[in-house]
Structures are given as C-alpha cells and as structure tokens.
Design a protein around this motif. Structure first.
Motif, PDB file in Angstrom:
ATOM      1  N   ASP A 129       0.833  -1.200   0.000  1.00  0.00           N
ATOM      2  CA  ASP A 129       0.000   0.000   0.000  1.00  0.00           C
ATOM      3  C   ASP A 129       0.869   1.252   0.000  1.00  0.00           C
ATOM      4  OD1 ASP A 129      -2.339  -1.484   0.057  1.00  0.00           O
ATOM      5  OD2 ASP A 129      -2.485  -1.441   2.246  1.00  0.00           O
ATOM      6  N   ASP A 130       0.386   2.306  -0.669  1.00  0.00           N
ATOM      7  CA  ASP A 130       1.154   3.553  -0.768  1.00  0.00           C
ATOM      8  C   ASP A 130       1.548   4.106   0.599  1.00  0.00           C
ATOM      9  OD1 ASP A 130       1.158   3.512  -3.519  1.00  0.00           O
ATOM     10  OD2 ASP A 130      -0.579   4.833  -3.732  1.00  0.00           O
ATOM     11  N   SER A 143       3.836  -4.523   6.729  1.00  0.00           N
ATOM     12  CA  SER A 143       2.623  -3.851   6.271  1.00  0.00           C
ATOM     13  C   SER A 143       1.405  -4.739   6.450  1.00  0.00           C
ATOM     14  CB  SER A 143       2.799  -3.387   4.817  1.00  0.00           C
ATOM     15  OG  SER A 143       3.037  -4.477   3.965  1.00  0.00           O
ATOM     16  N   ASP A 144       0.437  -4.603   5.603  1.00  0.00           N
ATOM     17  CA  ASP A 144      -0.852  -5.286   5.769  1.00  0.00           C
ATOM     18  C   ASP A 144      -0.711  -6.797   5.909  1.00  0.00           C
ATOM     19  OD1 ASP A 144      -0.665  -6.526   3.241  1.00  0.00           O
ATOM     20  OD2 ASP A 144      -1.684  -4.883   2.255  1.00  0.00           O
ATOM     21  N   ASP A 175       5.119   0.248  -7.331  1.00  0.00           N
ATOM     22  CA  ASP A 175       4.260  -0.851  -7.766  1.00  0.00           C
ATOM     23  C   ASP A 175       4.831  -1.441  -9.049  1.00  0.00           C
ATOM     24  OD1 ASP A 175       2.347  -0.386  -5.722  1.00  0.00           O
ATOM     25  OD2 ASP A 175       1.440   1.214  -6.920  1.00  0.00           O
ATOM     26  N   LYS A 181      -2.138  -1.189  -9.289  1.00  0.00           N
ATOM     27  CA  LYS A 181      -1.589  -1.026  -7.934  1.00  0.00           C
ATOM     28  C   LYS A 181      -1.277  -2.378  -7.287  1.00  0.00           C
ATOM     29  CE  LYS A 181      -1.598   2.668  -6.200  1.00  0.00           C
ATOM     30  NZ  LYS A 181      -0.452   3.559  -6.144  1.00  0.00           N
TER      31      LYS A 181
END
Length: 190
Positions: A129-130, A143-144, A175, A181
């Motif tokens: 994610d950005d 991250s996630d 990306d 994305k």
C-alpha cells in the motif's frame, strides 16, 4: 512435517533472526564495516538467483533475468553484504508471490559522471500500500496482513536499506503494475 523438520525449520528462523539483529546492532554501534573489492554485480546477482532457484521451482514461479548482453564495469563494494541485500529482496519476492507467479531480476549500467548501476527485483504479488511504502524500511515494520503472515520479522528490508546506504546508494519501492496497484518493484541505485 514431522517433529525434527519443525524443530530444524524453527532453529533456522531463529538463527536468521539473531543474525539480522546482530547486523543491525553492528550498524547502530558504528561497527558496520564494508570489506570492499571489485565485484561483477551481474555475476553476483546470478549467484543469488541460483541459490533460490529450487524455492522458485517449488512454487512454480517463473523468473525473468534481464541482464545486459555486454560485460558491465566492475563495482567496488562488499560482496558478502551485497549478496545479503540481493538475497533479502529475492527471498521476499518469492515469499510474497503466489504459486505460478512471476519475478523479474534486472541490472543496468548507467553512464553519467561516474558509472552507476540500477538493479531491480520485482514481483507480481499483492504489492505494498502507498501509505506503507515510506515505512517498510523501518525495523520490525510489516505492512498489511497480505505481506505479514509469511514468517518474516520485519528486519530484512531495514537491513537492505542499511547495506545500500553504507554503499552510498539508494533503494526505493514502487508498484510493479502501476495501473492495478499491485506487485512490488524494488529499485537499487549503486
């Protein structure tokens, strides 16, 4: 897995964690030294790729090697630390790429005031994610959930960043597929 295999796997993970923490501790205490020699970066990248070939085959991951046809200039750097850098990025790409996925490993020699190199390791996994892209090089940051359930401790990319920084380079992530994305594309400028 039988008990012995599980114990071996966990011992290996703990050994890697300890090694990573010692590397970062050496950086913090000012003892992160480079043993520079002239290196063929393309050959080193190929060596790292070959060490992960079985892991890629196990997941049926295809890997595109995008290397120049002509010989590239030598680079003065620490071979062991650069090997570690490339291993971190390739291992992460394999870990976060689904079975049957695709990875690209590329190197380019750039001509400017002095010779420099651009190395790319990219995958077609879930991406980052950005809002996480600025944090992924922080210690223990994961991250996630798509990128944090693979048994990683969140130290590899911080070590990668330290190695690149010690060589006076730059590492960034984008990306792989900007439109959708997805995928992670790591670029190292040396």
């Amino acid at each position: 897995f039988d008990s012995i295999e599980i114990i071996q796997k966990e011992a290996y993970r703990m050994s890697n964690l300890l090694s990573d923490m010692l590397t970062l501790s050496a950086k913090d205490s000012g003892h992160f030294q480079l043993n520079k020699t002239d290196i063929e970066l393309d050959t080193l990248l190929l060596d790292v790729y070959e060490s992960f070939e079985a892991m890629m085959n196990h997941k049926s991951i295809t890997c595109e090697l995008d290397f120049p046809e002509d010989a590239i200039s030598l680079y003065e750097g620490d071979r062991d630390k650069l090997y570690q850098l490339f291993a971190i990025l390739i291992h992460n790409a394999i870990s976060y790429t689904a079975e049957g996925g695709h990875i690209t490993i590329a190197i380019r020699q750039l001509q400017s005031a002095k010779t420099s190199f651009l190395i790319e390791v990219s995958d077609n996994g879930p991406g980052i994610d950005d809002e996480d892209k600025d944090k992924i090089f922080d210690r223990f940051y994961r991250s996630d959930s798509a990128r944090s359930t693979k048994g990683h401790f969140g130290l590899g990319l911080s070590i990668a960043h330290e190695i690149v920084d010690a060589h006076g380079g730059k590492i960034e992530v984008t990306d792989t597929d900007v439109t959708n994305k997805c995928g992670a594309r790591f670029l190292i400028h040396l």
